[in-house]
Scaffold this active site. Structure first.
Site, PDB file in Angstrom:
ATOM      1  N   GLY A  58       0.836  -1.209   0.000  1.00 49.90           N
ATOM      2  CA  GLY A  58       0.000   0.000   0.000  1.00 49.90           C
ATOM      3  C   GLY A  58       0.862   1.246   0.000  1.00 49.90           C
ATOM      4  N   LEU A  80      -7.762   7.915   1.170  1.00 50.40           N
ATOM      5  CA  LEU A  80      -7.452   9.325   1.454  1.00 50.40           C
ATOM      6  C   LEU A  80      -6.359   9.446   2.508  1.00 50.40           C
ATOM      7  CD1 LEU A  80     -11.089  10.740   1.635  1.00 50.40           C
ATOM      8  CD2 LEU A  80      -9.469  10.993  -0.246  1.00 50.40           C
ATOM      9  N   THR A 114       5.197   1.936   5.802  1.00 51.10           N
ATOM     10  CA  THR A 114       3.812   1.478   5.907  1.00 51.10           C
ATOM     11  C   THR A 114       3.022   2.410   6.827  1.00 51.10           C
ATOM     12  OG1 THR A 114       2.266  -0.187   6.732  1.00 51.10           O
ATOM     13  CG2 THR A 114       4.446  -0.319   7.647  1.00 51.10           C
ATOM     14  N   GLY A 124      -5.235   0.044   8.682  1.00 53.70           N
ATOM     15  CA  GLY A 124      -4.215  -0.450   9.608  1.00 53.70           C
ATOM     16  C   GLY A 124      -4.199  -1.951   9.726  1.00 53.70           C
ATOM     17  N   ASP A 133       0.613   1.434   8.370  1.00 57.05           N
ATOM     18  CA  ASP A 133       0.148   0.573   9.470  1.00 57.05           C
ATOM     19  C   ASP A 133       1.064   0.654  10.696  1.00 57.05           C
ATOM     20  OD1 ASP A 133      -1.699  -0.125   7.604  1.00 57.05           O
ATOM     21  OD2 ASP A 133      -0.937  -2.149   7.243  1.00 57.05           O
TER      22      ASP A 133
HETATM   23  O1  F6P Z   1      -0.883  -2.083   4.410  1.00 60.92           O
HETATM   24  C1  F6P Z   1      -1.325  -0.800   4.140  1.00 60.92           C
HETATM   25  C2  F6P Z   1      -2.807  -0.770   3.927  1.00 60.92           C
HETATM   26  O2  F6P Z   1      -3.154   0.549   3.601  1.00 60.92           O
HETATM   27  C3  F6P Z   1      -3.640  -1.317   5.096  1.00 60.92           C
HETATM   28  O3  F6P Z   1      -3.804  -0.408   6.132  1.00 60.92           O
HETATM   29  C4  F6P Z   1      -4.902  -1.690   4.409  1.00 60.92           C
HETATM   30  O4  F6P Z   1      -5.627  -2.685   5.089  1.00 60.92           O
HETATM   31  C5  F6P Z   1      -4.417  -2.200   3.107  1.00 60.92           C
HETATM   32  O5  F6P Z   1      -3.191  -1.573   2.846  1.00 60.92           O
HETATM   33  C6  F6P Z   1      -5.366  -1.947   1.986  1.00 60.92           C
HETATM   34  O6  F6P Z   1      -4.822  -2.474   0.849  1.00 60.92           O
HETATM   35  P1  F6P Z   1      -5.432  -2.268  -0.598  1.00 60.92           P
HETATM   36  O7  F6P Z   1      -5.289  -0.826  -0.955  1.00 60.92           O
HETATM   37  O8  F6P Z   1      -4.605  -3.166  -1.446  1.00 60.92           O
HETATM   38  O9  F6P Z   1      -6.865  -2.663  -0.492  1.00 60.92           O
END
Ligand code: F6P
Length: 416
Positions: free
Chosen positions: A13, A302, A142, A191, A144
């Site tokens: 992400g 966002l 990240t 997260g 997270d």
């Molecule tokens: O790992 C980062 C993150 O933004 C998490 O917080 C979230 O659950 C995930 O990626 C969402 O991933 P995607 O954008 O692939 O749905």
């Protein structure tokens, strides 16, 4: 004469500052005299197709570096791709090394979170197994904030800043009404299985804002009956109720709250379910069972794309971890990730180290249990002290025609 080239990829992400880390790698590679600075178009997945970007064509001077720092999302494109285990899959690894050798690439950098660090682990393990000389370094990233060893991860501070700032605005908005009954706003924050980002809702508290009424992290079991009783009580006492929940909140029986609605069954290459929709589940229940107006706000992308409100501390640290990863690889280090150590929180002072990737890849660091208080409905002052320095400072966007300017890769978004 043989060239000395590097390649850098972005994975997982995106964050508001993932491109600052890219800028850091590029700046160091230039300072250290590398010939070509390649980017992987869509991470290791693109690299396997030899889909490379010559970054020097885009980042020519200091101005481009500054623009890159102010550009959200992964400039090079990202991917969620897991390298298979080495045994029985050597041809994939051989292909990666073949592409590296063909393009005279000495060092490979991967900017990513715990899943992405698995790529650095696997490639450095393979290099050791086969006696290859190429070097592999991880650059932490990240929103997270769940990587172990490092105090925090680049990307987190900016997402936390966006969450706290926008929550202040939501709370102001929701306080406008509510003479008879309040509107209950439920804000859903990303997260995954770690509550660091949701905890950032507490940073909105201050002289001019009372902050959210409750904060729910995924580290504590979510008790639906207790939640509904608390919302009922708050709605009888207050003219505005705002609650922050993590996308990953779970019932004691292990079911995600988002699964109680019409959540999708989508699972990514790392086996992660798409967690989205718990705020809608909760607002539906509040409306139908308590007869209250209730609104779900999902911050979704966002919160990780808001470069216009990025934390300068975060931007600078993201740049530095990228720069130092390149320097460490140049000095011969491999199979490691750059980590941030907070030497002093107030005044804030950090030091940077490098750490064995095996202790980092695929490991998730939760919020400490003692920081989750009030029967799992809030976070402690210790958390606030930990996170406050990470959101400090701003970098003004380069505004053109009233909007922030971004640096954009000139590659088609149409799939071949
Ligand atoms: O790992 C980062 C993150 O933004 C998490 O917080 C979230 O659950 C995930 O990626 C969402 O991933 P995607 O954008 O692939 O749905």
């Amino acid at each position: 004469m043989a060239q000395r080239n590097i390649v850098v990829g972005q994975s997982g992400g995106p964050t508001a500052v993932i491109n600052s880390s890219l800028a850091g790698v590029v700046a160091a590679a230039k300072d250290l005299g590398y010939d070509k600075i390649y980017g992987m178009h869509h991470g290791i997945q693109g690299f396997l197709n030899e889909d490379l970007v010559d970054i020097s064509e885009y980042v020519k001077d200091k101005n481009d570096i500054e623009l890159l720092k102010r550009t959200p999302s992964a400039f090079l494109g990202s991917c969620r791709f897991k390298l298979p285990k080495i045994e029985g899959n050597e041809e994939i690894y051989d292909k990666i090394f073949e592409i590296m050798e063909k393009n005279e690439i000495e060092c490979l950098f991967y900017i990513g979170g715990n899943d992405s660090m698995d790529t650095i682990k696997m490639l450095s393990d393979y290099a050791e197994l086969k006696g290859k000389k190429q070097r592999f370094m991880g650059v932490p990233k990240t929103i997270d904030n769940d990587l172990p060893i490092t105090d925090h991860t680049p990307g987190y501070g900016s997402a936390a800043k966006y969450i706290a700032a926008s929550l202040k605005e939501v709370i102001r908005d929701n306080s406008s009404f509510g003479i008879e009954k309040p509107t209950v706003v439920v804000v859903e924050i990303m997260g995954r299985h770690a509550g660091w980002l949701t905890a950032a809702a507490a940073l909105s508290r201050g002289e001019d804002c009372e902050g959210p009424d409750m904060i729910y992290l995924p580290e504590a079991d979510f008790d639906m009956d207790d939640f509904m009783a608390r919302v009922k009580k708050l709605s009888e006492e207050k003219s505005s109720v705002v609650i922050a929940v993590s996308e990953g909140i779970k019932l004691a029986d292990g079911r995600f709250v988002c699964e109680l609605g019409s959540a999708s069954d989508y699972v990514d290459a790392f086996g992660h379910k798409q967690l989205s929709g718990c705020a809608v589940v909760l607002t539906n229940k509040i409306q139908s069972e308590l007869g209250l107006k209730s609104r779900a706000i999902e911050y979704s992308t966002l919160q990780r794309a808001a470069t216009h409100l990025a934390s300068l501390t975060d931007i600078n640290e993201a740049f530095t971890v990228g720069y130092l990863a390149c320097k460490a690889a140049d000095e011969g280090k491999t199979g490691m990730m750059v980590t941030i150590e907070v030497v002093n929180r107030d005044p804030y002072e950090v030091a940077y180290n490098i750490y064995d990737i095996h202790a980092i890849a695929n490991v998730e660091r939760p919020v400490p249990a003692e920081w989750i208080v009030n029967n799992g409905t809030d976070v402690s002052e210790e958390y606030v002290k930990y996170a406050r320095p990470l959101i400090m400072g701003e970098l003004t966007p380069m505004m053109v025609e009233g909007l922030p300017r971004h640096l954009v890769l000139n590659k088609s978004t149409y799939r071949k």
